[in-house]
Write a protein that holds these residues in place. Structure first.
Motif, PDB file in Angstrom:
ATOM      1  N   ARG A 111      10.674 -98.196 106.938  1.00 50.99           N
ATOM      2  CA  ARG A 111       9.435 -98.108 107.396  1.00 50.99           C
ATOM      3  C   ARG A 111       9.076 -97.667 108.985  1.00 50.99           C
ATOM      4  N   SER A 118      -0.951 -96.596 110.772  1.00 53.10           N
ATOM      5  CA  SER A 118      -0.072 -96.696 109.736  1.00 53.10           C
ATOM      6  C   SER A 118       1.399 -96.356 109.939  1.00 53.10           C
ATOM      7  N   ARG A 120       4.100 -95.100 107.663  1.00 52.16           N
ATOM      8  CA  ARG A 120       5.819 -94.095 107.214  1.00 52.16           C
ATOM      9  C   ARG A 120       6.711 -94.392 107.028  1.00 52.16           C
ATOM     10  N   TRP A 121       7.467 -93.650 106.079  1.00 53.38           N
ATOM     11  CA  TRP A 121       8.980 -94.090 105.361  1.00 53.38           C
ATOM     12  C   TRP A 121       9.764 -92.966 106.371  1.00 53.38           C
ATOM     13  N   THR A 147       7.166 -89.434 104.453  1.00 58.69           N
ATOM     14  CA  THR A 147       6.020 -90.211 103.745  1.00 58.69           C
ATOM     15  C   THR A 147       5.631 -89.649 102.188  1.00 58.69           C
ATOM     16  N   GLU A 148       5.776 -88.612 101.972  1.00 59.37           N
ATOM     17  CA  GLU A 148       5.249 -87.988 101.450  1.00 59.37           C
ATOM     18  C   GLU A 148       6.148 -87.919 100.215  1.00 59.37           C
ATOM     19  N   LYS A 150       8.156 -90.509  99.906  1.00 59.65           N
ATOM     20  CA  LYS A 150       8.262 -91.954  99.478  1.00 59.65           C
ATOM     21  C   LYS A 150       6.589 -91.986  98.465  1.00 59.65           C
ATOM     22  N   GLU A 151       5.799 -91.684  98.957  1.00 57.59           N
ATOM     23  CA  GLU A 151       4.175 -91.822  98.195  1.00 57.59           C
ATOM     24  C   GLU A 151       5.111 -90.995  96.363  1.00 57.59           C
ATOM     25  N   GLU A 153       7.379 -90.662  94.628  1.00 55.48           N
ATOM     26  CA  GLU A 153       8.299 -92.122  93.674  1.00 55.48           C
ATOM     27  C   GLU A 153       6.858 -93.037  94.133  1.00 55.48           C
ATOM     28  N   ARG A 154       6.241 -93.660  94.451  1.00 55.75           N
ATOM     29  CA  ARG A 154       5.193 -94.524  94.378  1.00 55.75           C
ATOM     30  C   ARG A 154       4.873 -94.510  93.275  1.00 55.75           C
ATOM     31  N   ALA A 155       4.045 -93.651  93.142  1.00 53.94           N
ATOM     32  CA  ALA A 155       3.685 -92.867  92.003  1.00 53.94           C
ATOM     33  C   ALA A 155       4.128 -92.877  90.609  1.00 53.94           C
ATOM     34  N   THR A 158       5.393 -96.320  89.413  1.00 51.92           N
ATOM     35  CA  THR A 158       4.208 -96.796  89.227  1.00 51.92           C
ATOM     36  C   THR A 158       3.813 -96.459  87.637  1.00 51.92           C
TER      37      THR A 158
END
Length: 530
Positions: A111, A118, A120-121, A147-148, A150-151, A153-155, A158
């Motif tokens: 990061r 902000s 970012r990855w 970043t997109e 990773k977001e 992947e995070r979703a 979760t």
């Protein structure tokens, strides 16, 4: 720029650099094409001398990714290291040390903090190169904004964690009642069928754990827990059981610890054992005849190298690049083999977390070698025991000799509550069951039990909030300390930490293993009688 008392400029200081040769070189068609390629690059192309903050070259989407202009970096007003997220800086430094020690190419996600604040990855792919024979080594590579990705992947992670939680609760009931059923009179056929059910429940639990662990690794939610360990003793403890497994399969397992290995090192024994067991276990599983060998050698700079070689069928060249991908197998014929296909993907992530990298070499028909290096600094002494190890806890009132201990179980899923009640009653406890944290607090105030078992996630007041409230009431009214155990379907470090911060003493994960439950009950009895 210097100004006088009235604010008018008096003196300007600047630096002039002769770039005639650079501008002349840019006039050639070849250099113009190269320059245009770098300017239009979809990431950041960079070259930087080791030990110097200002880059030699920086082109591409610098402002878009960082919020700073190219001139900020080239002029030394901003350096890349200062942008790296504080929690990731040591990993990036370790990556540089590995490149210097071993060469090759590094591929690392971490990061950065954008100029607007902000996070970012980025994905940083780099290697050490020499621009010419006279030049010093430079770090050259490319950085991409992920970043997109990773977001997304995070979703996904979760969602996966939520699914894991929802699967563990019914699995707890299945496994638990199968265990109770196994202690009743059964016909031989019933015992056989029950064995199938218990094995399937165990396999499902293993798959859930594996998926969740891979999710945590991708999300950066897994943290190492390093401590000191005796390296040769550790190797013997891990490899001796596997030697027995190999012998049962008609194979031989040899391990060769180099005599130069340090005696005591610092690392995470659980994660190192996980990688070693996976690689050696795979080698045994997929080798029909011959042997498996493990070589452990020091590599300098407090790094240890592990090599696992087998005489198995080998991995086809076309499949080697994907063996570390989730659900990948080294051979299409192995898709029917037991296992989730996630082991090597987890190994890759764990090795990277331990500051190393993993590689594979193979020849079809002759065998495969997996090798990895990790950072294991030399230590002088083992860790001192913690309070949990010594069994030191707050005082408790004793239980009268003939009085069975009392427990309150707070669980909003009826079958899970019934299961826990049956298991505790069989262990000699009197049990009160409630379905909410508020009811658990009321039951505690009324009965002053010897043990509280609280489900972490309930429909109204969760278990950690109930535990916090109980601890507050204990302090306020100076009543005896009650052991509290949290019960959860979330096998996550942050959930465990949240429970401990709330005042819980122990942690049980669904499906609850009988041995783990009995250990908690024995501990609770000890607190009450001590």
């Amino acid at each position: 720029m210097a100004r006088d008392a009235e604010g008018f400029p008096r003196q300007v200081l600047g630096i002039h650099t002769d770039i005639s040769e650079l501008k002349a070189a840019e006039q050639s068609p070849r250099d113009q094409r190269y320059r245009r390629f770098l300017e239009d690059f979809i990431g950041i192309a960079y070259q930087r001398r080791l030990g110097e903050p200002a880059p030699v070259l920086l082109r591409g989407m610098v402002a878009e990714i960082t919020g700073y202009n190219q001139a900020d970096f080239m002029g030394g007003h901003c350096d890349w290291t200062s942008l790296i997220h504080p929690e990731d800086r040591e990993r990036v430094r370790q990556r540089i040390r590995v490149l210097i020690a071993e060469g090759g190419t590094s591929d690392l996600n971490y990061r950065i903090v954008h100029r607007d604040g902000s996070v970012r990855w980025v994905r940083d792919i780099g290697r050490l190169v020499r621009l010419n024979s006279q030049e010093d080594w430079v770090l050259q590579g490319a950085i991409y904004d992920i970043t997109e990705q990773k977001e997304a992947e995070r979703a996904r992670d979760t969602f996966l964690a939520a699914v894991s939680h929802d699967l563990r609760t019914p699995l707890n009931t299945i496994a638990g009642f199968c265990g109770l059923l196994a202690d009743t009179p059964l016909t031989p056929r019933q015992e056989e069928y029950l064995g199938y059910c218990r094995n399937a429940a165990g396999q499902l639990e293993g798959l859930i754990d594996t998926l969740l662990e891979l999710s945590r690794l991708h999300a950066g939610g897994l943290r190492l827990q390093p401590r000191t360990l005796r390296l040769r003793q550790f190797l013997h403890e891990q490899l001796a059981p596997l030697e027995h497994q190999a012998r049962n399969q008609g194979l031989t397992l040899h391990w060769h610890p180099d005599e130069r290995l340090p005696g005591i090192v610092r690392g995470d024994p659980t994660r190192l054992a996980q990688v070693l067991n996976n690689l050696v276990g795979n080698a045994i599983k997929f080798t029909e005849r011959g042997s498996v060998a493990v070589y452990v050698t020091p590599e300098g700079d407090e790094r240890i190298s592990f090599r696992v070689s087998d005489t198995g069928p080998g991995i086809p060249e076309a499949l080697r690049a994907s063996v570390f991908e989730p659900f990948a197998r080294g051979d299409p014929a192995l898709h029917l083999a037991p296992g989730s296909g996630l082991g090597l993907a987890i190994c890759k992530e764990l090795v990277a977390l331990m500051g190393g990298r993993i590689e594979v070499t193979s020849t079809e028909g002759c065998g495969t070698t997996f090798s990895f290096t990790v950072s294991l600094p030399t230590c002088e002494a083992t860790d001192a025991p913690t309070e949990a190890d010594t069994g030191v806890h707050a005082p408790r009132r004793p239980i009268p000799g003939d009085t069975p201990p009392q427990a309150v179980v707070a669980e909003d899923e009826p079958t899970s509550a019934l299961l826990l009640s049956k298991l505790l009653q069989r262990a000699g406890w009197e049990v009160t069951t409630v379905s909410d944290g508020e009811e658990a607090i009321a039951a505690w105030q009324q009965a002053q039990p010897d043990l509280m078992i609280l489900d972490m996630q309930m429909s109204h007041t969760n278990g950690d909030r109930a535990a916090t409230r109980i601890r507050e009431l204990e302090r306020r009214h100076r009543v005896p300390y009650t052991p509290i155990v949290i019960l959860t379907a979330h096998a996550l470090d942050d959930v465990r930490e949240r429970a401990l911060q709330a005042g819980c003493d122990r942690y049980l994960t669904k499906p609850v293993a009988t041995d783990a439950l009995h250990a908690v009950l024995d501990w609770a009895r000890g607190q009450s009688s001590g």
